[in-house]
Design an enzyme around this catalytic site. Structure first.
Site, short mmCIF file in Angstrom:
data_model
loop_
_atom_site.label_atom_id
_atom_site.label_comp_id
_atom_site.label_asym_id
_atom_site.label_seq_id
_atom_site.Cartn_x
_atom_site.Cartn_y
_atom_site.Cartn_z
N GLN A 17 0.68 -1.17 0.09
CA GLN A 17 0.04 0.14 -0.05
C GLN A 17 0.72 1.03 -0.11
OE1 GLN A 17 -3.27 2.44 2.51
NE2 GLN A 17 -2.97 0.20 3.18
N GLU A 139 1.23 -1.40 8.36
CA GLU A 139 0.31 -0.30 8.91
C GLU A 139 0.35 -0.10 10.46
OE1 GLU A 139 -1.70 2.40 7.32
OE2 GLU A 139 -1.62 2.86 9.28
N ASP A 168 0.39 3.67 6.05
CA ASP A 168 0.61 3.39 4.49
C ASP A 168 0.14 4.67 3.65
OD1 ASP A 168 1.56 0.98 4.90
OD2 ASP A 168 -0.46 -0.02 4.83
N GLY A 243 -7.47 19.53 20.28
CA GLY A 243 -7.26 20.95 19.84
C GLY A 243 -7.38 21.88 20.93
N GLY A 244 -7.29 23.23 20.89
CA GLY A 244 -7.59 24.15 21.83
C GLY A 244 -9.09 24.41 22.08
N1 CAO Z 1 11.60 -10.13 -9.13
C1 CAO Z 1 12.18 -11.04 -8.15
N2 CAO Z 1 12.26 -10.78 -7.01
C2 CAO Z 1 11.54 -9.79 -6.46
C3 CAO Z 1 10.85 -8.72 -7.26
C4 CAO Z 1 10.96 -8.96 -8.70
N3 CAO Z 1 10.37 -8.19 -9.38
N4 CAO Z 1 10.14 -8.05 -6.48
C5 CAO Z 1 10.38 -8.29 -5.14
N5 CAO Z 1 11.28 -9.36 -5.08
C6 CAO Z 1 11.66 -10.09 -4.11
C7 CAO Z 1 13.02 -9.30 -3.33
O1 CAO Z 1 14.22 -9.56 -3.81
C8 CAO Z 1 12.59 -10.04 -1.92
O2 CAO Z 1 13.60 -11.14 -1.89
P1 CAO Z 1 14.62 -11.35 -0.77
O3 CAO Z 1 14.01 -11.46 0.33
O4 CAO Z 1 15.03 -12.69 -1.24
O5 CAO Z 1 15.62 -10.26 -0.83
C9 CAO Z 1 11.19 -10.29 -1.77
O6 CAO Z 1 10.68 -10.34 -3.16
C10 CAO Z 1 10.62 -9.18 -1.10
O7 CAO Z 1 10.87 -8.99 0.03
P2 CAO Z 1 10.28 -7.87 1.18
O8 CAO Z 1 10.81 -8.29 2.73
O9 CAO Z 1 10.18 -6.71 0.65
O10 CAO Z 1 8.58 -8.58 1.14
P3 CAO Z 1 7.59 -9.19 2.35
O11 CAO Z 1 6.46 -9.78 1.70
O12 CAO Z 1 8.50 -10.27 3.23
O13 CAO Z 1 7.47 -8.19 3.22
C11 CAO Z 1 6.82 -5.92 3.86
C12 CAO Z 1 6.61 -7.06 2.91
C13 CAO Z 1 5.73 -4.94 3.48
C14 CAO Z 1 6.70 -6.42 5.50
C15 CAO Z 1 7.98 -5.37 3.63
O14 CAO Z 1 8.35 -5.40 2.17
C16 CAO Z 1 8.45 -4.16 4.12
O15 CAO Z 1 8.76 -3.95 5.50
N6 CAO Z 1 8.40 -2.90 3.41
C17 CAO Z 1 8.87 -1.62 4.18
C18 CAO Z 1 7.70 -0.90 4.67
C19 CAO Z 1 6.43 -1.10 3.93
O16 CAO Z 1 6.31 -0.63 3.06
N7 CAO Z 1 5.29 -1.56 4.64
C20 CAO Z 1 3.88 -1.07 4.24
C21 CAO Z 1 3.65 -2.20 3.32
S1 CAO Z 1 1.51 -1.84 3.34
O17 CAO Z 1 0.97 -2.27 4.73
#
Ligand code: CAO
Length: 413
Positions: A17, A139, A168, A243-244
């Site tokens: 998101q 979030e 988000d 607020g105030g």
């Molecule tokens: N091709 C190949 N691999 C891909 C890719 C693509 N086009 N796009 C993503 N990937 C892979 C990445 O390389 C990564 O792999 P590795 O872990 O092996 O390095 C993986 O997919 C993505 O990892 P991630 O940690 O981002 O994904 P997750 O689902 O485990 O976690 C989230 C999701 C949201 C918790 C994490 O991305 C995060 O903390 N993001 C930052 C904070 C954030 O934006 N949070 C809000 C999300 S909305 O509620």
């Protein structure tokens, strides 16, 4: 120039998101946003919370309008040439992967700068430096760790998350602003820069007044809070205004069986005290020593809102709103999601927009939350997975015919 960000190209590595909402704003302002997605599955939200089988979910379609989609397996060797070319032809790259993901893919800030020194590299993570730095975040984790949960809800209940997705979608707006500032600075420096934001930091920015109150606590209790006792931190204060001017939510006459949202929020400015008391038929309170001044009223706010509720409960929230608005009392009915999606005013404002989609038909989405008189927003649908592969490779990156097939055979697109 028809759009504020016309000519700006964005490599959109975002998912879920927070990132997608930011890049959707960039697209609405006219940027060419190319969303990079894993072949076969794409952004995880395409298939999450589906309302229709085998069709991109509303979760995806409402956050990814006006973009182009390119599938690219970032872990396939052959994808690097494509990605590098894209970076060379772009102005901004945005990502919100977990900590360290871009580095593991081989795209550190140093490497990205080497490829294109004019590019702005924007990242959103859960946390900045410190103990939480390596943690992933969603979030409600951001709301928990950024001060929103501990200050939301009622004193005698558990901490509560807000329905507004401030971690988000809220932080997406912070990130959008930061990217626009970096683009503007580049017009002077001709250099890109690193833009970073933590969800927790963004939440804290939105909880600014609670940190105000934390410091006020050192000088005594917070008189405008409904709470009777204070510790050494800001307590949850129900529907108090923060607020105030004092405010509270009061019950109204239900119009549905449950009446879940038969409530009105109102604020008592000093100037409306007298007309408000006349309106609710309690003129004797106007000069009463316990109520006559804002300071005198502070310890009795709950009694005052109870008295007002005796009047509002006899009216629907809209009747009460119109009557109170007529005497200039700041107030607003508590509207349900159903009320909102059917609201003609929101459609006229461009905040609820109907969009045509080739697979799901028409869906309603939420439009752009601001207007620029020289940069009109036309909300268009989200792309299908890989819909623009050929267009991007052949027209933008000038790959000769047949290259798409080679890259597909190598598992890169
Ligand atoms: N091709 C190949 N691999 C891909 C890719 C693509 N086009 N796009 C993503 N990937 C892979 C990445 O390389 C990564 O792999 P590795 O872990 O092996 O390095 C993986 O997919 C993505 O990892 P991630 O940690 O981002 O994904 P997750 O689902 O485990 O976690 C989230 C999701 C949201 C918790 C994490 O991305 C995060 O903390 N993001 C930052 C904070 C954030 O934006 N949070 C809000 C999300 S909305 O509620």
């Amino acid at each position: 120039m028809n759009k504020a960000l016309e000519g700006v190209r964005v490599v959109d590595m975002t998912h879920v998101q927070a990132g997608p909402v930011c890049t959707q704003l960039l697209a609405w302002m006219g940027a060419d946003v190319i969303k990079i997605e894993r072949p076969g599955t794409g952004d995880v939200t395409r298939s999450q919370l589906r309302d229709l089988p085998d069709v991109d979910s509303l979760y995806f379609t409402m956050l990814n309008g006006n973009k182009r989609s390119l599938t690219l397996n970032m872990k396939a060797e052959e994808s690097r040439e494509v990605f590098d070319q894209l970076l060379r032809r772009s102005d901004v790259v945005v990502e919100n992967f977990g900590p360290g993901v871009m580095d593991r893919l081989g795209y550190t800030w140093e490497r990205i700068q080497e490829i294109n020194p004019r590019i702005i590299f924007a990242s959103l993570k859960g946390f900045g430096p410190g103990a939480l730095e390596t943690a992933k975040a969603y979030e409600n984790i951001a709301q928990a760790t950024g001060g929103a949960m501990s200050t939301t809800g009622f004193e005698d209940g558990p901490p509560v998350v807000t329905g507004a997705q401030i971690g988000d979608s809220g932080n997406a707006v912070h990130l959008f602003g930061a990217i626009c500032a970096a683009l503007y600075q580049r017009t002077h420096t001709d250099r890109g820069q690193r833009v970073q934001i933590s969800m927790r930091g963004g939440i804290l920015n939105l909880c600014r007044v609670k940190l105000r109150d934390q410091q006020r606590l050192e000088h005594g209790p917070l008189a405008e809070y409904p709470n009777k006792e204070f510790g050494n931190f800001v307590p949850r204060s129900g529907n108090a205004s923060g607020g105030g001017q004092p405010g509270w939510a009061v019950r109204c006459k239900p119009t549905t069986e449950k009446g879940a949202n038969a409530w009105l929020y109102l604020v008592i400015q000093p100037a409306v005290w007298e007309p408000l008391m006349h309106k609710i038929g309690r003129p004797e309170l106007i000069e009463h020593p316990d109520y006559a001044t804002p300071e005198a009223r502070l310890p009795h706010l709950q009694d005052i809102f109870d008295v007002i509720e005796e009047w509002t409960i006899q009216r629907t929230k809209w009747e009460a709103f119109h009557e109170l608005n007529g005497i200039n009392v700041p107030c607003g009915p508590v509207l349900s999601t159903r009320d909102l999606i059917e609201d003609e005013g929101l459609r006229a404002e461009g905040m609820i927009v109907d969009v045509e989609h080739p697979e799901r038909g028409t869906y309603a989405t939420v439009g752009c939350p601001f207007t620029l008189s020289d940069s009109p927003v036309e909300v268009t649908r989200s792309p299908l997975l890989g819909e623009h592969n050929a267009e991007i490779l052949e027209e933008l990156l000038e790959y000769p015919e047949g290259e798409l097939e080679r890259l597909a055979a190598a598992g890169a697109v």
